[in-house]
Design an enzyme around this catalytic site. Structure first.
Site, mmCIF file in Angstrom:
data_model
loop_
_atom_site.group_PDB
_atom_site.id
_atom_site.type_symbol
_atom_site.label_atom_id
_atom_site.label_comp_id
_atom_site.label_asym_id
_atom_site.label_seq_id
_atom_site.Cartn_x
_atom_site.Cartn_y
_atom_site.Cartn_z
ATOM 1 N N LYS A 124 43.718 48.670 11.695
ATOM 2 C CA LYS A 124 43.985 49.636 10.609
ATOM 3 C C LYS A 124 45.055 49.591 9.468
ATOM 4 O O LYS A 124 44.632 49.999 8.507
ATOM 5 C CB LYS A 124 44.655 50.912 11.629
ATOM 6 N N LYS B 262 53.508 54.842 3.925
ATOM 7 C CA LYS B 262 53.845 54.481 5.131
ATOM 8 C C LYS B 262 53.211 53.246 5.791
ATOM 9 O O LYS B 262 53.590 52.119 6.427
ATOM 10 C CB LYS B 262 53.765 55.534 6.226
#
Length: 289
Positions: free
Chosen positions: A169, A237
């Protein structure tokens, strides 16, 4: 199955809805007014993560960041307190691969199963059960999870051991972030040079520069439609996870670091809650456009 589902935000709500529609018994934690329809269609509200996990065959997490996962699992009243032997924990959040390995070891040490299964595809993918899901964990955990994941996604890959899904990811977010930056730079150049950026985009579609980012986010940039989508705050993030991983591994990821800094600037100018395609606003601002 009896499923504890924790985290009912923009992504979690439709994902939980698909599981309820398929006949699963969901205990829902973090229910707010916007997610109340999930209770009305058959879900049960749980006052704590522990309550959601108690008696569950599977516990699914979809929360924003690494500290949220740690708190939901291991904080006071956390899901770990309610897990039974053999309960499968599926973390579909996007968090640190390093922390994921630690969380997996703690869950497995307590007799549970672990699968990290972060997703790509955004709100539309969640709503249409068309997410791409990247999985890390044992074959046993993946086999148990796969029928549930197939209700939420279309491309499901067992990448490797615990943490491998989160690593995939992070890699995905690096590619997406850098491609958004590239499309923003190209369209900004086209406009400054006097060409119609919409026609430049049209000319590039189908060629070697074509991509989902050029199709979807390029159109958002042209139309200045920056409603999320996927917020810059959240993508920053993920880029920070990539930069931190590079530091830990002594890797040079210079362009990743640059895009992270661009996202810092976007958030600094107040654009953090806009879709990540709004990065073009920061780029244009650097040139006074």
């Amino acid at each position: 199955m009896k499923i504890g589902f924790i985290g009912l935000g923009v992504m979690g709500r439709p994902m939980a809805g698909h599981l309820i529609d398929a006949g699963h018994d969901l205990s829902l934690h973090r229910v707010k007014d916007v997610s109340r329809p999930l209770v009305e269609k058959g879900g049960t509200e749980a006052a704590s993560a522990k309550e959601a996990a108690s008696g569950a065959d599977v516990v699914i997490l979809m929360v924003p960041d690494t500290p949220d996962v740690e708190e939901v699992l291991f904080g006071e009243g956390g899901a770990a307190e309610g897990l039974g032997q053999g309960t499968l924990v599926i973390d579909m959040s996007s968090i640190s691969p390093v922390a994921t390995k630690e969380f997996a070891a703690r869950i497995e040490g307590a007799g549970g199963l672990w699968l990290d299964a972060p997703v790509s595809g955004g709100q539309a993918g969640a709503e249409n059960a068309a997410l791409t899901i990247m999985c890390g964990g044992s074959e046993e955990a993946f086999g148990k999870a796969k029928p549930l994941l197939e209700l939420m996604g279309k491309r499901i890959t067992h990448v490797g051991d615990a943490g491998a899904g989160q690593t995939a990811k992070v890699c995905n977010q690096v590619i997406v972030g850098l491609t958004i930056q590239a499309v923003a730079e190209a369209l900004t150049l086209a406009e400054a040079a006097g060409a119609d950026p919409a026609m430049v985009r049209e000319a590039l579609l189908g060629g070697f520069a074509d991509s989902t980012i050029l199709k979807v986010h390029g159109e958002r940039m042209l139309n200045e439609t920056f409603d999320p989508g996927f917020r810059i705050n959240l993508h920053r993030k993920d880029m920070t996870l990539a930069v931190d991983s590079a530091k830990a591994l002594d890797l040079a990821l210079p362009n990743t670091a640059t895009v992270q800094q661009m996202m810092n600037a976007a958030i600094g100018r107040g654009d953090g809650d806009l879709d990540h395609s709004a990065l073009i606003r920061t780029l244009k601002g650097l040139s006074g456009r």
